[in-house]
Each structure stands twice: as C-alpha cells, then as structure tokens.
Design an enzyme around this catalytic site. Structure first.
Site, PDB file in Angstrom:
ATOM      1  N   ARG A 130       0.928  -0.463   0.140  1.00 26.13           N
ATOM      2  CA  ARG A 130       0.126   0.212   0.105  1.00 26.13           C
ATOM      3  C   ARG A 130       0.874   1.060  -0.080  1.00 26.13           C
ATOM      4  NH1 ARG A 130      -2.947  -2.571   3.533  1.00 26.13           N
ATOM      5  NH2 ARG A 130      -5.138  -4.190   2.530  1.00 26.13           N
ATOM      6  N   LYS A 152       4.411  11.364 -11.413  1.00 24.59           N
ATOM      7  CA  LYS A 152       3.203  10.451 -12.592  1.00 24.59           C
ATOM      8  C   LYS A 152       3.727   9.078 -12.922  1.00 24.59           C
ATOM      9  CE  LYS A 152       0.543  13.562 -15.091  1.00 24.59           C
ATOM     10  NZ  LYS A 152       0.480  13.581 -16.458  1.00 24.59           N
ATOM     11  N   GLU A 194      11.367  17.170 -24.554  1.00 26.60           N
ATOM     12  CA  GLU A 194      11.021  18.063 -23.881  1.00 26.60           C
ATOM     13  C   GLU A 194      11.523  18.780 -23.498  1.00 26.60           C
ATOM     14  OE1 GLU A 194       8.397  16.258 -22.492  1.00 26.60           O
ATOM     15  OE2 GLU A 194       7.922  14.418 -23.174  1.00 26.60           O
ATOM     16  N   LYS A 236       9.026  22.438 -14.696  1.00 27.05           N
ATOM     17  CA  LYS A 236       8.196  21.527 -14.386  1.00 27.05           C
ATOM     18  C   LYS A 236       7.602  21.874 -13.234  1.00 27.05           C
ATOM     19  CE  LYS A 236       6.537  16.794 -14.957  1.00 27.05           C
ATOM     20  NZ  LYS A 236       6.354  15.685 -15.731  1.00 27.05           N
ATOM     21  N   GLU A 246      -2.984  17.615 -11.232  1.00 23.94           N
ATOM     22  CA  GLU A 246      -3.608  17.582 -13.077  1.00 23.94           C
ATOM     23  C   GLU A 246      -5.056  17.881 -13.078  1.00 23.94           C
ATOM     24  OE1 GLU A 246      -3.950  15.631 -16.991  1.00 23.94           O
ATOM     25  OE2 GLU A 246      -1.451  15.933 -16.726  1.00 23.94           O
ATOM     26  N   ARG A 250      -1.331  21.666 -15.006  1.00 23.40           N
ATOM     27  CA  ARG A 250      -0.774  20.937 -15.768  1.00 23.40           C
ATOM     28  C   ARG A 250      -0.789  19.930 -16.428  1.00 23.40           C
ATOM     29  NH1 ARG A 250       1.487  16.188 -11.313  1.00 23.40           N
ATOM     30  NH2 ARG A 250       3.686  15.125 -12.822  1.00 23.40           N
ATOM     31  N   ASN A 254       1.276  18.148 -21.345  1.00 29.55           N
ATOM     32  CA  ASN A 254       1.459  17.682 -22.285  1.00 29.55           C
ATOM     33  C   ASN A 254       1.352  18.330 -23.933  1.00 29.55           C
ATOM     34  OD1 ASN A 254       0.130  15.309 -21.041  1.00 29.55           O
ATOM     35  ND2 ASN A 254      -0.653  16.085 -19.937  1.00 29.55           N
ATOM     36  N   HIS A 257       1.067  15.549 -26.811  1.00 27.08           N
ATOM     37  CA  HIS A 257       0.821  13.887 -26.230  1.00 27.08           C
ATOM     38  C   HIS A 257       0.123  13.254 -26.377  1.00 27.08           C
ATOM     39  CE1 HIS A 257       4.577  15.542 -23.642  1.00 27.08           C
ATOM     40  NE2 HIS A 257       5.032  14.710 -23.249  1.00 27.08           N
ATOM     41  N   HIS A 261       0.909  10.309 -27.652  1.00 24.90           N
ATOM     42  CA  HIS A 261       0.432   8.961 -27.405  1.00 24.90           C
ATOM     43  C   HIS A 261       0.221   7.664 -28.551  1.00 24.90           C
ATOM     44  CE1 HIS A 261       1.475  10.524 -22.695  1.00 24.90           C
ATOM     45  NE2 HIS A 261       2.456   9.749 -23.408  1.00 24.90           N
ATOM     46  N   HIS A 275       9.648   7.909 -27.466  1.00 27.94           N
ATOM     47  CA  HIS A 275       8.698   8.639 -26.912  1.00 27.94           C
ATOM     48  C   HIS A 275       9.167  10.571 -27.494  1.00 27.94           C
ATOM     49  CE1 HIS A 275       5.590  10.268 -24.133  1.00 27.94           C
ATOM     50  NE2 HIS A 275       6.877  11.567 -23.081  1.00 27.94           N
TER      51      HIS A 275
END
Length: 381
Positions: A130, A152, A194, A236, A246, A250, A254, A257, A261, A275
C-alpha cells in the site's frame, strides 16, 4: 546535501508539496556520491535498485559501490530495456522480486534508468504494501527533465499509454548530467523534445535560448545541458506544485502528447518510435492544428517546426514516415486512439493547442474536422 569544498557544485530545485516536498538535485558526478546523499533518508541500510539491462551495464556498478561505501546493502533487479517493459507482466515480475528481496513498508526503492524504469518502479512503489518510498535516479535527458519529476507513475496497456498508474511522489531525484554522455544520439535528441516543450508551452525566451544553444547542447556542451535541465526542472516543479494531480494547468505539460501517445500505441510501444520522437511530431501537429483553427500565426508554427527539424526531430507525420520508416495509421484510427487519452472528459478529447510560441492553452472544444484535415495532409507536409 552536505558537500566538501572539493566536491562539484550541484543545484537543487525544490518541488514544493507540503510534507511530501522533495529536491531535484542536478549536477555532474552525483551517481558516484549517491550513497552519502541517500543514506540519511533510509530507515535501515538497505535499498533495492530497479534498473534495466542497458543501464545496468553502464551505471549499476557505480551506484552499487556508492551505496556500499556508506554501508547500504543493495539488491539489483534488472529488467529488459524498452517501452514494452511498462506492462502488467513486468509489473508483476518486479513486485515479486521486491517482495522476495524482503522490502518492508518503511524501505526505499531506487529507480535507476530512463522514463520506463522510473514509471514502472514508481508504480510498483505506489502499490507495494500500500505504498513504499522511492528515489528517482534518471539516466536519460527525457527522464531528467520530465518523467522523474512530479510523481506520475504508470504502465501501458493495449488500449493506450500510461492508462494504469498512480500519483506517487519520490523522496528525492538525483539528476546526474554527467551520465548523459552515455546516451545514443537518438536518445539524446528524443529527450530534447521535452526540453523544447517547456519553451513552446509558456516561455518564449527559453525557446529563443534553445534556438541559439540547442545544437551545441546536443553536440556535447555539458554546461549548456546542465542549464537546460535546471531550467526545465524548475518549470515543471512550478507547475506540479500548483497542480499536483492535473486538475487544471498541469495538463499544459502534455503539449504534443495526445497525438504522440496515439502514435506510440499504434507502433506497439516498440523501439521503432521513441517517446520523445512521438511528442515532437505531436507538437508539430498541435501547432498545425492551431494554425488551421485560426488560433496561431503561421510563422510561429513554422518556427517551432523548423527548430525541431534542425535538431533532427520529426515535426509531423510525414517526418515520422520518412525518418522512422513507420507505417502511420489512417486518420480515423489515430482519432480513435486519441479517444483513449487520459484527458478525455464527457466523451470529448482535450487538446493542448497554441496561440503562438510560449502561448499554449487547454482546448476542450477543438475543431475535430480541422484536426482530421491536418492528419490527412501528411503526404503534402
């Protein structure tokens, strides 16, 4: 971090999240001194290292020696390299190895590698017992400026990239800019996409700096690389501190992206498309869509794409087909894949578009016909 007078100068960028705040420490030589930095964070002298086969051959021994010099016992867990490792199969394998190593809830996991290892190890840390703590030691430019910062963590599934994951902040990020010399030219340039993103989002001055200094940075100037990493991480960190999960701004991170993606998913998360290459192409598409919708001056889109191409990055679908020999899916399939994006709300795809360089914004009502037109014009690009 305590430094002796002869130690290299390092720069710490804080990520301010209350009692979960942490530093991103940036500089050359951090890996060899990691033991003295990490030791105070441990509840016992034990830290498993999650890495991949490529990184293990380059950097695992240096990190292991640094930890053992401080009396810290390590257990290396070495996974296959590549985006395909971000899967349920390898997540299960990793969790089993961590439990077999005797990881307790108060222990610390070290992620040594690029974005794949950071995302996978971070997600494993988020769900093991956990939640256990972890440290990011990113070894690629892309991971140093983006994926290692902000918490993330995720794996990929056939439906799309990063669709199963959790927000789980690291306790520390050690970005050793010296290890960037071991990257292939292709990996370095993919990471640079990036870096360029931060200028295109909201910092036109930084983008202009990159236009001047990007070629030398990519050619090996370590001082320029360190400056670019510091600037990107600080950008960032500010966004993450203001919008950790997000819920709003935020999402600007992206840029490129949503398109990228979808292309990665279509490519099967293979080495045929990195990527950063997908993101670069996606940013070019986002600027073209913005022009088509009458939002962005055409000269800004031309300038953004020209810089990407000057850095040997794709700036659209035609570039991907030519440079990567990829079979790009048709427009309907790309749109279908974008429909799985994490930012979809009430059935509508959220896009990050631009009113100019440094003027990106969140668009929830994009003209899908304009998007389809841009995606269909690849042969004429």
């Amino acid at each position: 971090m305590t430094q002796n007078p002869s130690a290299p100068v390092h720069h710490a960028v804080p990520v301010s999240l209350g009692d979960r705040s942490y530093d991103v420490v940036i500089g050359s030589g951090l890996l060899a001194r990691a033991g003295e930095t990490i030791a105070p964070l441990l509840t016992r002298p034990f830290a498993p290292i999650v890495t991949d086969e490529t990184v293990a051959g380059l950097h695992l021994e240096t990190l292991t020696r640094a930890l053992e010099a401080e009396g810290i016992r390590t257990v290396p867990i070495v996974l296959p390299a590549g985006e395909a490792t971000k899967s349920f199969h390898h997540l299960e394998q990793l969790l089993g190895a961590l439990m077999d190593a005797g990881v307790e809830r108060t222990d610390m996991i070290i992620a040594l590698g690029g974005g794949v290892i950071g995302d996978l190890a971070g997600f494993a840390a988020a769900i093991l017992r956990r939640g256990v703590d972890f440290i990011q030691i990113p070894t690629t430019l892309l991971a140093q400026v983006d994926s290692s910062v902000g918490g993330k963590t995720a794996i990929d599934v056939p439906q799309g990239k990063n669709l199963v994951g959790a927000f789980h902040q690291p306790r520390l990020v050690l970005a050793d800019t010296g290890v960037l010399t071991t990257l292939s030219d292709r990996e370095l340039r993919a990471g640079y996409a990036e870096v360029a993103k931060y200028g295109l989002i909201d910092d036109a001055d930084f983008f202009a700096w990159l236009e001047t200094n990007g070629p030398a940075l990519l050619a090996g100037d370590e001082a320029l690389r360190a400056e670019a990493v510091k600037h990107s991480v600080a950008a960032k960190a500010r966004v993450v501190a203001a919008d950790e999960r997000e819920g709003g701004q935020r999402a600007l991170l992206n840029l490129g992206h949503t398109f990228g993606h979808a292309l990665e998913t279509a490519a099967g998360y293979s080495g045929d498309l990195l990527h950063g290459e997908a993101v670069a192409a996606g940013m070019g598409i986002a600027f073209d869509v913005s022009v088509r919708m009458g939002l962005c001056p055409a000269e800004d889109a031309t300038r953004a794409k020209a810089h990407l191409r000057a850095c040997s990055l794709p700036a659209g679908l035609a570039d991907l087909e030519q440079r990567n020999s990829l079979t790009i899916p048709d427009t309907d399939e790309i749109v279908r894949l974008m429909g799985q994006d994490k930012k979809v709300s009430q059935g509508r795809i959220t896009f990050i578009l631009a009113r100019g360089i440094g003027k990106s914004f969140i668009c929830k009502d994009a003209d899908m016909a304009a998007i389809a037109d841009v995606l269909s014009e690849r042969q004429a690009a």
